[in-house]
Scaffold this active site. Sequence first.
Site, mmCIF file in Angstrom:
data_model
loop_
_atom_site.group_PDB
_atom_site.id
_atom_site.type_symbol
_atom_site.label_atom_id
_atom_site.label_comp_id
_atom_site.label_asym_id
_atom_site.label_seq_id
_atom_site.Cartn_x
_atom_site.Cartn_y
_atom_site.Cartn_z
ATOM 1 N N GLU A 485 5.203 -4.088 1.932
ATOM 2 C CA GLU A 485 4.083 -4.291 1.005
ATOM 3 C C GLU A 485 3.801 -5.795 0.936
ATOM 4 O O GLU A 485 2.951 -6.306 1.613
ATOM 5 C CB GLU A 485 4.377 -3.701 -0.377
ATOM 6 N N GLU A 749 12.423 -3.954 -9.637
ATOM 7 C CA GLU A 749 11.210 -3.154 -9.801
ATOM 8 C C GLU A 749 11.409 -2.056 -10.837
ATOM 9 O O GLU A 749 10.515 -1.735 -11.610
ATOM 10 C CB GLU A 749 10.860 -2.524 -8.448
HETATM 11 C C1 BGC Z 1 3.867 -1.810 -5.865
HETATM 12 C C2 BGC Z 1 3.624 -2.158 -7.283
HETATM 13 C C3 BGC Z 1 2.271 -1.730 -7.653
HETATM 14 C C4 BGC Z 1 2.256 -0.244 -7.522
HETATM 15 C C5 BGC Z 1 0.990 0.401 -7.960
HETATM 16 C C6 BGC Z 1 3.792 -0.320 -5.742
HETATM 17 O O1 BGC Z 1 4.050 0.137 -4.486
HETATM 18 O O2 BGC Z 1 5.040 -2.340 -5.383
HETATM 19 O O3 BGC Z 1 4.345 -3.033 -7.921
HETATM 20 O O4 BGC Z 1 1.773 -2.221 -8.828
HETATM 21 O O5 BGC Z 1 2.585 0.157 -6.230
HETATM 22 O O6 BGC Z 1 1.318 1.405 -8.732
#
Ligand code: BGC
Length: 896
Positions: A485, A749
């Site tokens: 990401e 996270e």
């Molecule tokens: C990301 C997030 C993001 C989210 C959206 C994830 O895959 O890492 O932090 O805000 O997707 O819901």
Amino acid sequence: MIRLSLCVFFASAQLLVFAQLRPAHLLCENLSNPLCIDAAAPRFTWQLTGQTARDVKQTAYELRVATDKSFREVTWSPGKIASDSSVQVAYRGPALRSGVAYYWQVRVWDNKGHASKWSELQTWRMGLLHPEDWTASWIEPGYDEDPVMRPSPLFRKAFNLHKTVKTAIAYITSHGMYEAYLNGKRIGDACLAPGWTSYNKRLQYQAYDVTSLLRNGDNALGAMIGSGWYRSHLAWENQKDVYGKTCGLLLQMVVTYDDGSTETIQTDNTWKSATGEVTYSEIYNGEIIDARKDAGPWTTAGFDDHAWSGVRLPGTPRDNLVATWNEPVRKHEVFHPQRIFRTPKGELVVDFGQNLVGWAHLTVNGKAGDSIKLFHAEVLDKEGNFYTTNLRVAKQEDIYVLKGGQTETFEPHFTWQGFRYVRVEGFPGDLKPENLEATALYSDMPKTGSFTCSNALINQLQHNIEWGQRGNFLDVPTDCPQRDERLGWTGDAQVFSRTASFIRGVDNFFAKWLRDVAADQFPSGAVPHVIPNVLGKNDGGSAGWSDVATIVPWNMYLAYGDRRILEDQYESMKAWVGFMEQHSRDYLWNTGGHFGDWLSYEGANTDQYLIAQCFFAHSTQLVIDAAEVLGRQDDVNKYTALLKNVKDAFLREYATPDGRLISNTQTAYVLALQFDMLPENVRMADVGRLVDNIKDYKDHLTTGFLGTPYLCHVLSRFGRSDVAYTLLFQDTYPSWLFPVHMGATTIWERWDGQKPDSTFEDAGMNSFNHYAYGAIGDWMYRVSAGIDTYDDAPGYKKIRIMPHLTDKLDFVQADLDTYYGTVASHWKRSGDAINLDVTIPANTSADIYVPAADATAIAESGTALNLHPEIKILRKEGNYMVLSVGSGEYHFVCKE
Ligand code: BGC
């Protein structure tokens, strides 16, 4: 004797000099002596220093701007201006010219009758303001590229200079990331340049003063380009070449000779191209360097390039080029191995002790063809083995092939890794600590804040928040730095933006990124989920994510007093509110897909449309606030009417008359209270519901991305800082300290990325470096230490010091470097007394909330308050005595 009196004389002369009023910390566009500015009206900032007396205020200033250092060629000199403005004072002279260096100075007068001398000479240089200022052409490799490995192209040009050079400025950008060289030396020290923007609309170029790298006679320029964000794989659907298929370079070096003549060396069809030792480079996967393919001294003049190919001129337009606004990514801390060990699986692993973002630097001796592989991971699993499943398809793997016969050093150029552990394969001989070090990379934002307290776990939490910011402020604010990401997720950025502004100077960092928010905003007004938008699809518009368009500009306005961000983003702010209005019926916005209170505690789900309605109101409120600042009264009226309708719709749909919400969750009550969705008469009842809910979870939070930033703020605002501290000190899951307890060195996270039994959460989404939950940092600075600013005097022109004390801590110390100078709030308990040390910078004022029963319970610097005419006693408010002060250092001792 003579010597002694001379000493006394010099000491007092020094004191005199020291005590002189002096404008210092001079900035142009928030930067020190910047080299490429394309703002038509650059803004100047200075601090008043040299005066230790209290209540120093600027009464007047004088600025002057010239194109020469002795101010013979004056461009603008508006004379003495009676004003207390010292932050972001805009240039108002005649139009500034492309590529020209300007010099500026300021002098100031204060309310104590002092006048300063002119400040030290400062300079800034305008960028290339018009497309036609670019005479260089884009160049691309002239050879056919290996379509699979896509080795990094090298470009070079030898040239001759036959006069003495006075100055030389190189303007450089690329399709891909570049490293440029002049006569064998690296130009500048930026990494991952030109950074990441919505390239097709806005591509930043950098300017470098390369005068000292040039010489009379033969010279050579060279640049190596990596795929970077331009064409690496990005996002998780295996997409690549988001902005184009081919790497390219655009370089224009303007040389000014001593005799005043100029010459431009630039990319054109006379350049040569080839490949070298970087045989593969991808953001997620890492880099391969084969030293056997080293092209030799290809950036020096004597190099024989006859075997190199020419270049192609694709004819790419140059109308998307913009000057660089933000600080470049640079190398920062270097870490040495804390431990080199074999895992239970027998793998050789190095532990650097800190989850960081950057790369490892390898020093090695071996044979030609020896291949050393470095794999990167954030954590070890329960058994102590190297764990990479949470990287998804990102390989995070650097491979180095040796030339042999000498000590060789390697580090990647155009990629980075998120890691604490490095697994080493193929190392010849024994791996020693000196063979590997780790370098942190991040945007070079100035460090502005520090927070420490008497509790080691809370200090570690603060450390983790700071490292979350370091690792994920890599030219754009990213969600995470390791898996496939590493994108500018809007929701994450908005929840963390205020915290970020305490820890580091992020004014320019966000000003730049917000331009991409506006540039990539869909015509509907929805903001894409990630900026720059590489997901491409027409989806966006998620509540709490798209609100980045209103929340971050407002946060920057508060933190820095940066009114221009509001001006620049105003249309984008309105467009987002327009989207919500368009998609609502009877002012109820209950359509579309939303991420909701992302990653909240299982079972504590908040209705996504209740959340959406809260953010609809909040963004509308922020547009009203911005309209007020910008003097747009029509909009104030229009959006005030809208806001009332939005809140009425909320009450109709989601609340009972006594304030009970359809979702009995912490996030529902937090958002409703934070955004004033409820009539005053039911608010305390909802605070009670919130507190009960926390108790039901045995003093645990259950909030996700959207509720968490406001949770403790709401509790403190309604008099329940005691509960906020209970949550802060909770160390079992879910809580801020649970990861700290588990040994985290960054913010995770998920509240339980690693579970109490040391197993991991679902590897599909389990980053150990995601700053969102670090948003508690804002509360630590603003409430626990109590440093805040006022909406109508933002950027700490007027300061509020209102510490919230707790029995759980003996002391809290927070310092914040603002544009005016350092603000400090340090509180400490000693016996039944409280010490509160406060620093207020010159040219600001403050209301200080001293925790004391009444004024007689307060002494300042050892004397009773009534002996301090410079301290005004305003009122008693709750458990505080509110005092009004000007600048200075204050040492209060008081009793609650
Ligand atoms: C990301 C997030 C993001 C989210 C959206 C994830 O895959 O890492 O932090 O805000 O997707 O819901």
